[in-house]
Design an enzyme around this catalytic site. Structure first.
Site, PDB file in Angstrom:
ATOM      1  N   GLU A   1      73.627  17.976  61.138  1.00 56.45           N
ATOM      2  CA  GLU A   1      72.719  17.477  62.171  1.00 56.45           C
ATOM      3  C   GLU A   1      73.216  17.826  63.568  1.00 56.45           C
ATOM      4  O   GLU A   1      72.416  18.112  64.463  1.00 56.45           O
ATOM      5  CB  GLU A   1      72.522  15.970  62.001  1.00 56.45           C
ATOM      6  CG  GLU A   1      71.709  15.650  60.749  1.00 56.45           C
ATOM      7  CD  GLU A   1      71.584  14.162  60.481  1.00 56.45           C
ATOM      8  OE1 GLU A   1      70.455  13.652  60.453  1.00 56.45           O
ATOM      9  OE2 GLU A   1      72.647  13.504  60.286  1.00 56.45           O
TER      10      GLU A   1
ATOM     11  N   GLU B   1      72.714  13.254  51.937  1.00 54.28           N
ATOM     12  CA  GLU B   1      72.615  11.799  52.046  1.00 54.28           C
ATOM     13  C   GLU B   1      71.899  11.125  50.878  1.00 54.28           C
ATOM     14  O   GLU B   1      72.358  10.062  50.409  1.00 54.28           O
ATOM     15  CB  GLU B   1      71.936  11.409  53.377  1.00 54.28           C
ATOM     16  CG  GLU B   1      72.818  11.549  54.601  1.00 54.28           C
ATOM     17  CD  GLU B   1      72.818  12.926  55.216  1.00 54.28           C
ATOM     18  OE1 GLU B   1      73.316  13.072  56.345  1.00 54.28           O
ATOM     19  OE2 GLU B   1      72.335  13.881  54.556  1.00 54.28           O
TER      20      GLU B   1
END
Length: 256
Positions: free
Chosen positions: A109, A129
């Site tokens: 990210e 995730e």
């Protein structure tokens, strides 16, 4: 004095090296805050025009430090997001990710929040995730579909699968892949090309690109006034470029 990263400056360029190699540069709350403070200073320093982010050791960034998260059953980021970067929407100076190894979860990210990604051939990328009962809530779920399209992005997001550097450049979220030992030299080439351009022009261009992506039409994006463009037109560099061209000399940019 920084504790969780190394910081250096040269020729208007800030280089930040994440420095928790024993944790594959995974970030915990103190590291997030340190990075947020560093990028606050970068944003406010008129003499710094470009920032490069990389990692110490064999990883770029393994994301959130899950050992720390497990202690508190909570994720704590500064106001400006993961690594002090992913929610920094008002930064018009260019950011370059020099991805030297695994960029996983929040580390990916951070890279996605940069304007350019130059990757070592040892780099890998993933948003794993969902495999951990989590979600990529620091911009991964929003930026990846915008950069490579919904279907390709969901193919990574819903499976948590890992993408190697060559596939990443083919998918379109990496600008260049180079041999591992050539990574920083390749980044320097990108930096030097940007430094040949007027800093105010670069900032206005970045600002208009990102803001126009969220507008409803081409007409709106071309008729909306942008503060960054107004600042460019008022700048000394706006005068210097044509003067240098007319005089057949190299422009001397001031960033003002």
């Amino acid at each position: 004095m920084t504790k969780f990263c190394k910081v250096s400056t040269r020729n208007h360029v800030l280089t930040v090296t994440l420095n928790r190699p024993e944790r594959l540069n995974a970030l915990h709350p103190p590291a997030h805050q340190e990075l947020s403070d560093i990028f606050d200073d970068f944003a406010n320093n008129d003499e710094l025009w470009i920032a490069v982010i990389t990692g110490e050791g064999r990883a770029f960034c393994a994301g959130n430090d899950l050992r720390e998260q497990a202690k508190f059953d909570a994720v704590v980021f500064p106001e400006k997001g993961f690594g002090g970067i992913t929610a920094r929407f008002d930064l018009t100076k260019p950011l370059i990710a020099a991805v030297n190894g695994p960029a996983m979860g929040g580390g990916f990210e951070i890279a996605l929040a940069c304007d350019l990604i130059v990757a070592s051939d040892k780099a890998i990328f993933a948003l794993p995730e969902p495999r951990l009962g989590l979600a990529a809530l620091a911009g991964g779920l929003q930026r990846l579909p915008r950069q490579i399209g919904t279907k390709r992005a969901l193919g990574m997001i819903l499976t948590g699968r890992t993408v190697a550097a060559q596939e990443a450049v083919a998918m379109g979220f990496v600008n260049e892949v180079v041999p591992h030992d050539d990574l920083m030299s390749a980044v320097d080439e990108w930096v030097n090309q940007i430094l040949e351009c007027a800093p105010m022009s670069v900032r206005a261009s970045k600002d208009v690109v990102y803001k126009s992506l969220s507008m409803n039409s081409l007409e709106e994006s071309m008729t909306t006034p942008y503060d960054s463009v107004a600042q460019l037109i008022r700048s000394e560099d706006f005068k210097e470029g044509p003067r240098a061209f007319a005089a057949k000399r190299t422009p001397k940019w001031s960033g003002h």
